[in-house]
Design an enzyme around this catalytic site. Structure first.
Site, PDB file in Angstrom:
ATOM      1  N   TYR A  73       0.838  -1.191   0.000  1.00  0.00           N
ATOM      2  CA  TYR A  73       0.000   0.000   0.000  1.00  0.00           C
ATOM      3  C   TYR A  73       0.881   1.252   0.000  1.00  0.00           C
ATOM      4  O   TYR A  73       1.674   1.478   0.928  1.00  0.00           O
ATOM      5  CB  TYR A  73      -0.926   0.029   1.213  1.00  0.00           C
ATOM      6  CG  TYR A  73      -1.979  -1.056   1.238  1.00  0.00           C
ATOM      7  CD1 TYR A  73      -2.292  -1.785   0.096  1.00  0.00           C
ATOM      8  CD2 TYR A  73      -2.667  -1.360   2.414  1.00  0.00           C
ATOM      9  CE1 TYR A  73      -3.257  -2.771   0.119  1.00  0.00           C
ATOM     10  CE2 TYR A  73      -3.642  -2.343   2.439  1.00  0.00           C
ATOM     11  CZ  TYR A  73      -3.921  -3.050   1.298  1.00  0.00           C
ATOM     12  OH  TYR A  73      -4.887  -4.040   1.322  1.00  0.00           O
ATOM     13  N   PRO A 109     -16.771  -3.290   1.171  1.00  0.00           N
ATOM     14  CA  PRO A 109     -18.219  -3.494   1.309  1.00  0.00           C
ATOM     15  C   PRO A 109     -19.038  -2.626   0.365  1.00  0.00           C
ATOM     16  O   PRO A 109     -20.200  -2.928   0.084  1.00  0.00           O
ATOM     17  CB  PRO A 109     -18.490  -3.135   2.779  1.00  0.00           C
ATOM     18  CG  PRO A 109     -17.398  -2.180   3.131  1.00  0.00           C
ATOM     19  CD  PRO A 109     -16.189  -2.681   2.393  1.00  0.00           C
ATOM     20  N   LEU A 110     -18.435  -1.543  -0.133  1.00  0.00           N
ATOM     21  CA  LEU A 110     -19.118  -0.674  -1.093  1.00  0.00           C
ATOM     22  C   LEU A 110     -18.543  -0.851  -2.502  1.00  0.00           C
ATOM     23  O   LEU A 110     -18.764  -0.022  -3.378  1.00  0.00           O
ATOM     24  CB  LEU A 110     -19.007   0.790  -0.658  1.00  0.00           C
ATOM     25  CG  LEU A 110     -19.695   1.136   0.666  1.00  0.00           C
ATOM     26  CD1 LEU A 110     -19.468   2.586   1.025  1.00  0.00           C
ATOM     27  CD2 LEU A 110     -21.186   0.829   0.595  1.00  0.00           C
ATOM     28  N   GLY A 134     -15.506  -0.632  -3.917  1.00  0.00           N
ATOM     29  CA  GLY A 134     -14.696   0.462  -4.450  1.00  0.00           C
ATOM     30  C   GLY A 134     -15.476   1.739  -4.657  1.00  0.00           C
ATOM     31  O   GLY A 134     -15.098   2.582  -5.477  1.00  0.00           O
ATOM     32  N   GLY A 135     -16.561   1.914  -3.908  1.00  0.00           N
ATOM     33  CA  GLY A 135     -17.367   3.129  -4.020  1.00  0.00           C
ATOM     34  C   GLY A 135     -18.549   3.011  -4.963  1.00  0.00           C
ATOM     35  O   GLY A 135     -19.389   3.911  -5.034  1.00  0.00           O
ATOM     36  N   LEU A 136     -18.656   1.881  -5.670  1.00  0.00           N
ATOM     37  CA  LEU A 136     -19.738   1.725  -6.643  1.00  0.00           C
ATOM     38  C   LEU A 136     -21.122   1.739  -5.992  1.00  0.00           C
ATOM     39  O   LEU A 136     -22.100   2.138  -6.622  1.00  0.00           O
ATOM     40  CB  LEU A 136     -19.557   0.420  -7.419  1.00  0.00           C
ATOM     41  CG  LEU A 136     -18.434   0.417  -8.465  1.00  0.00           C
ATOM     42  CD1 LEU A 136     -18.283  -0.959  -9.062  1.00  0.00           C
ATOM     43  CD2 LEU A 136     -18.740   1.430  -9.562  1.00  0.00           C
ATOM     44  N   LYS A 153     -22.859   7.457  -5.951  1.00  0.00           N
ATOM     45  CA  LYS A 153     -22.293   8.560  -6.744  1.00  0.00           C
ATOM     46  C   LYS A 153     -22.032   8.174  -8.191  1.00  0.00           C
ATOM     47  O   LYS A 153     -21.768   9.044  -9.022  1.00  0.00           O
ATOM     48  CB  LYS A 153     -21.005   9.062  -6.097  1.00  0.00           C
ATOM     49  CG  LYS A 153     -19.858   8.063  -6.060  1.00  0.00           C
ATOM     50  CD  LYS A 153     -18.648   8.673  -5.356  1.00  0.00           C
ATOM     51  CE  LYS A 153     -17.488   7.703  -5.280  1.00  0.00           C
ATOM     52  NZ  LYS A 153     -16.335   8.288  -4.583  1.00  0.00           N
TER      53      LYS A 153
END
Length: 264
Positions: A53, A205-206, A208-210, A214
């Site tokens: 990372y 859990p989202l 990658g923001g999908l 948004k």
């Protein structure tokens, strides 16, 4: 904050972990340290990172942030997903595991890592090689517990059987993605975790923001968004791909497990 045991180790970790993948990349050092301090104030004691990372920046920043709070923090780091541009300086060989852990300890400014995780499974490295090396590191006090990430159920069962055969350290956790559009964990890993007293750490859990709302199906993601920069996520914005992939992913997970176990 609710706390749970890490497998059968006796170590208690917060029900929520703080992921460090953005430290040193999407979040600056100052922003990252502020996030870490706030998480600790809310009772989160588990911070998860990896040696890849931010090319090591995540570990370095975490080490700086918790230097005077080390006893209050459970550090989980990972190895094995390094870039393959240098021979024998990546993967899961005995030599590289020892080098990787020493590098992580220096960046984290600590004498030990609470949970050291194999970031990916390796087809060409025997689990005996990996587990014996990790077992030696536990004996030396450089790591306390070992875990896996992104493993299939049959791989975990195979590794646990080797540990039992040689009377060495078992993996105590598995870390995998889990969301409304990635439910592979439900097919086998959940039951295997019960069988072997494994703790399950879920990430993304989202997706990658999908799933934040948004992004809009059928629209192109902005070039600097996670959907565009993380491999494979942008495809999910195609509504037809999404419908097909949920079904195919579920079928593929079951089929892979059945083939490996000898069921046809």
């Amino acid at each position: 904050m609710e706390y749970r045991y890490l497998g059968k180790t006796g170590t208690k970790v917060s029900a929520f972990a703080l992921g460090g993948s953005s430290f040193g990349t999407r979040a600056s050092e100052d922003e990252s340290i502020k996030i870490i301090d706030e998480a600790l104030d809310f009772g989160i004691n588990l911070i998860d990172t990896s040696n890849i990372y931010g090319k090591g920046e995540s570990e370095r920043i975490i080490g700086k942030a918790i230097k005077n709070k080390r006893q209050n923090v459970i550090i989980a780091s990972k190895f094995g997903a390094e870039a393959a541009d240098k021979i024998n300086q990546n993967g899961a060989s005995r030599g590289w595991i020892r080098t990787a852990v020493e590098q992580s300890l220096l960046r984290l400014q600590t004498d030990y890592i609470d949970l050291y995780q194999l970031h990916l499974p390796f087809e060409f490295v025997a689990y005996e090689e990996i587990l014996v090396t990790l077992n030696d590191l536990v004996k030396e006090g450089k790591i306390h517990h070992i875990g896996t990430s992104n493993h299939l159920g049959w791989q975990i069962v195979h590794a646990q059987n080797i540990s039992d055969r040689y009377h060495i350290q078992r993996f105590v956790s598995e870390q995998m993605p889990y969301s409304m559009i990635n439910r592979r964990m439900e097919f086998e890993l959940a039951e295997i975790a019960k069988l072997y007293d494994l703790s399950l750490f879920v990430y993304s859990p989202l997706s990658g923001g999908l799933l934040t709302g948004k992004y809009k199906a059928g629209q192109t993601a902005q070039s600097d968004s996670r959907a565009a920069t993380l491999k494979g996520y942008a495809d999910t914005l195609d509504p037809n791909w999404l419908k097909m992939n949920i079904s195919l992913r579920s079928l593929r997970s079951c089929s892979n497990w059945q083939m490996k176990r000898g069921f046809h």
